[in-house]
Scaffold this active site. Structure first.
Site, mmCIF file in Angstrom:
data_model
loop_
_atom_site.group_PDB
_atom_site.id
_atom_site.type_symbol
_atom_site.label_atom_id
_atom_site.label_comp_id
_atom_site.label_asym_id
_atom_site.label_seq_id
_atom_site.Cartn_x
_atom_site.Cartn_y
_atom_site.Cartn_z
ATOM 1 N N SER A 119 0.982 -1.135 0.175
ATOM 2 C CA SER A 119 -0.193 -0.530 0.155
ATOM 3 C C SER A 119 1.065 1.246 0.075
ATOM 4 O O SER A 119 2.322 1.064 0.938
ATOM 5 C CB SER A 119 -1.068 0.496 1.478
ATOM 6 O OG SER A 119 -1.529 0.976 1.210
ATOM 7 N N ASN A 171 -0.401 4.064 1.741
ATOM 8 C CA ASN A 171 0.207 4.581 2.946
ATOM 9 C C ASN A 171 1.684 3.698 3.576
ATOM 10 O O ASN A 171 2.328 4.280 4.744
ATOM 11 C CB ASN A 171 -0.780 4.024 3.667
ATOM 12 C CG ASN A 171 -1.905 4.529 3.177
ATOM 13 O OD1 ASN A 171 -2.348 5.281 2.773
ATOM 14 N ND2 ASN A 171 -3.206 3.672 3.332
ATOM 15 N N CYS A 215 -2.192 9.428 -5.165
ATOM 16 C CA CYS A 215 -2.387 10.504 -4.080
ATOM 17 C C CYS A 215 -2.013 10.368 -2.155
ATOM 18 O O CYS A 215 -2.460 11.209 -1.829
ATOM 19 C CB CYS A 215 -3.413 10.821 -3.685
ATOM 20 S SG CYS A 215 -4.415 11.328 -5.910
ATOM 21 N N ASP A 217 1.052 11.509 -1.554
ATOM 22 C CA ASP A 217 1.484 12.541 -0.986
ATOM 23 C C ASP A 217 0.339 14.030 -1.478
ATOM 24 O O ASP A 217 0.867 14.864 -0.460
ATOM 25 C CB ASP A 217 2.507 12.940 -2.317
ATOM 26 C CG ASP A 217 1.642 12.951 -3.873
ATOM 27 O OD1 ASP A 217 0.523 12.351 -3.789
ATOM 28 O OD2 ASP A 217 2.514 12.914 -4.861
ATOM 29 N N SER A 240 3.196 10.409 -15.800
ATOM 30 C CA SER A 240 3.868 10.007 -17.179
ATOM 31 C C SER A 240 2.629 9.612 -17.799
ATOM 32 O O SER A 240 2.486 9.746 -18.866
ATOM 33 C CB SER A 240 5.135 9.357 -17.728
ATOM 34 O OG SER A 240 5.356 8.096 -17.457
ATOM 35 N N HIS A 266 -3.537 11.271 -15.827
ATOM 36 C CA HIS A 266 -2.864 11.328 -13.976
ATOM 37 C C HIS A 266 -3.518 12.240 -13.816
ATOM 38 O O HIS A 266 -4.228 12.686 -12.445
ATOM 39 C CB HIS A 266 -1.290 11.827 -14.690
ATOM 40 C CG HIS A 266 -0.946 11.367 -13.156
ATOM 41 N ND1 HIS A 266 -0.572 11.261 -11.903
ATOM 42 C CD2 HIS A 266 -0.083 12.700 -12.617
ATOM 43 C CE1 HIS A 266 -0.177 11.254 -10.832
ATOM 44 N NE2 HIS A 266 0.091 13.050 -11.505
ATOM 45 N N ARG A 303 -5.742 13.206 -10.004
ATOM 46 C CA ARG A 303 -5.098 14.090 -9.240
ATOM 47 C C ARG A 303 -6.362 14.816 -8.381
ATOM 48 O O ARG A 303 -6.235 15.473 -7.626
ATOM 49 C CB ARG A 303 -4.099 14.552 -9.229
ATOM 50 C CG ARG A 303 -2.847 13.555 -9.909
ATOM 51 C CD ARG A 303 -2.110 13.084 -8.928
ATOM 52 N NE ARG A 303 -1.166 13.566 -8.015
ATOM 53 C CZ ARG A 303 -0.055 13.198 -7.052
ATOM 54 N NH1 ARG A 303 -0.839 11.890 -6.887
ATOM 55 N NH2 ARG A 303 0.695 13.758 -6.383
#
Ligand SMILES: *[C@@H]1O[C@H](CO)[C@@H](O)[C@H](O)[C@H]1NC(C)=O
Length: 335
Positions: free
Chosen positions: A148, A150, A262, A264, A296, A300, A304
Site C-alpha cells: 500500500s 500508505n 495521492c 502525497d 507520465s 494522471h 489527482r
C-alpha cells in the site's frame, strides 16, 4: 575614352567607399573584442573571488552547526520508498550517504520478496565507512506484507531525528540542495519543505460549487504559485507520520490504498490542516534517474483532481494555502 575614365573614376569612388566601410567594420570588431576580453577578465575575477572565499572558509559555514555534538541527534532520516528497482536504490543510497547531515536511512519495502542478501550487503558496504558523530549511519528496512502507498508514511518508532527527508528512488538531489532544504526546515520545523511544488485552484466552470483542479509543474511555472510540495522530495517533522497513520481519517488511507495514488496529496492536506500555512518550495537541482513514473501516464491529472476534491469533502474545507514564496540560496542568485 571618356566613358573609360568615367568608369575608372567610379571604380575608385567605389573602392574608397569599400575601404571606409571596411574601416568601420574593423572598428566595430575591435569594440566587440574589447567587450569580450573585459567579460573574460570579469569572469576570471569572479571565479577567483569565489575560490578565495572557499579557501578562507567563508562558504560551508552554514553547515557547521550540524556537526556540533548535542544531546539530540540533529541530522535527518532519509525515508526512501522503493519498488523493484534495486539499481536505483543502490544509486540513491550511495549518493545520499555522502551528505553530511544524514543520520539514518529507512527503506520502505513493499515487494513480496524480502531484499536480497546481495542488496543488503552492498548497502551495508556503502555506508560502512561513513561516520556521523562518531557512529555509523543506521540502515533499516521496513518490510511490509501489504503493498500500500500508505506504507511510506508509517511511524518511525526508532528514529532519533525529528527531521524526515522523504524521497522516491528515482530522483537524486545533490547534497548541497538537501542540506540547504534541511536548513530551511530547521527554521520552520512544522512546515513541509520540498523541491517539487504543485498547485490547486477553484474550477470556475463548475459555477459556485467548491470544486478544485489539481495543477502540475506547468501550472506552477505559469502562475508562480503553489500550495503543496510532494513527498517524493520533501522534509517534514516525523510527528506527521504518526498523525498520518493514527489521526488522519481512515477513509483517506483506504482511498489511497484502493486507488494506488495521492498519498502525497493526503500528506500535504494533513500538514496544511495542522498548520494553516503553506509549504515552502526550495530551489534545488533535480536529477531524474528513473524514466517512468505514474505522472507520465494518461489521465494522471484527472485522477489527482479527483483526489483533491475527495479529500476536501473528508476535511469539510479546503486546508491547502497558496503562496508564491520560494527559498533560494542567496549565494547563488548573483549568477
Ligand atoms: C484538522 O485540524 C483540526 C485542528 O487542529 C483538527 O481538530 C482536525 O481533526 C483536523 N482534521 C482532520 C481531518 O484531520
Amino acid at each position: 575614352m571618356y566613358s573609360d575614365s568615367k568608369m575608372a573614376m567610379r571604380a575608385s569612388v567605389f573602392s574608397r567607399r569599400t575601404l571606409r566601410h571596411g574601416a568601420i567594420v574593423s572598428a566595430v570588431g575591435s569594440v566587440r573584442i574589447k567587450l569580450l576580453l573585459s567579460c573574460c577578465v570579469l569572469f576570471t575575477l569572479i571565479a577567483l573571488a569565489s575560490r578565495a572565499a572557499w579557501f578562507m572558509g567563508w562558504k560551508h559555514q552554514n553547515s557547521s552547526p550540524l556537526h556540533q555534538p548535542s544531546l539530540h541527534r540533529k541530522g535527518y532520516t532519509i525515508l526512501i520508498n522503493t519498488w523493484k528497482r534495486n539499481d536505483l536504490l543502490m544509486q540513491s543510497i550511495s549518493h545520499y550517504s555522502s551528505c553530511p547531515g544524514l543520520d539514518s536511512i529507512h527503506i520502505v519495502w513493499s515487494e513480496p520478496d524480502p531484499p536480497s542478501v546481495s542488496l543488503v550487503d552492498y548497502l551495508k558496504n556503502v555506508i560502512h565507512s561513513r561516520l556521523r558523530h562518531g557512529r555509523r549511519i543506521e540502515l533499516k528496512f521496513d518490510i511490509n506484507a501489504e503493498d500500500s502507498l500508505n506504507n511510506r508514511f508509517k511511524e518511525l518508532t526508532d528514529s532519533k531525528t525529528d527531521a524526515v527527508f522523504s524521497i522516491d528512488d528515482d530522483v537524486i538531489f545533490p547534497c548541497s540542495s538537501v542540506e540547504f532544504a534541511f536548513t530551511i526546515w530547521r527554521s520552520a520545523p512544522d512546515t513541509m519543505v520540498g523541491f517539487v511544488p504543485r498547485v490547486h485552484w477553484i474550477d470556475q466552470s463548475k459555477g459556485n460549487a467548491d470544486k478544485y483542479i489539481y495543477g502540475g509543474w506547468w501550472s506552477v511555472w505559469w502562475m508562480g504559485t503553489y500550495s503543496m510540495v510532494l513527498s517524493k522530495a520533501a522534509f517534514f517533522h516525523r510527528k506527521y507520520l504518526s498523525m498520518y497513520t493514527y489521526q488522519m481519517p481512515a477513509s483517506i488511507r483506504e482511498y489511497v490504498t484502493k486507488n494506488r495514488n495521492c498519498e502525497d496529496i493526503a500528506m500535504s492536506f494533513l500538514v496544511a490542516n495542522a498548520t494553516n500555512s503553506p509549504p515552502i518550495w526550495v530551489q534545488g537541482k533535480i536529477f531524474e534517474i528513473g524514466s517512468t513514473g505514474i505522472s507520465s501516464l494518461g489521465g494522471h491529472s484527472e485522477r489527482r483532481t479527483h483526489c483533491v476534491n475527495r479529500f476536501v469533502a473528508e476535511y469539510g474545507r479546503m486546508p491547502l494555502v497558496s503562496t508564491s514564496v520560494k527559498a533560494v540560496d542567496s549565494r547563488s542568485i548573483w549568477f
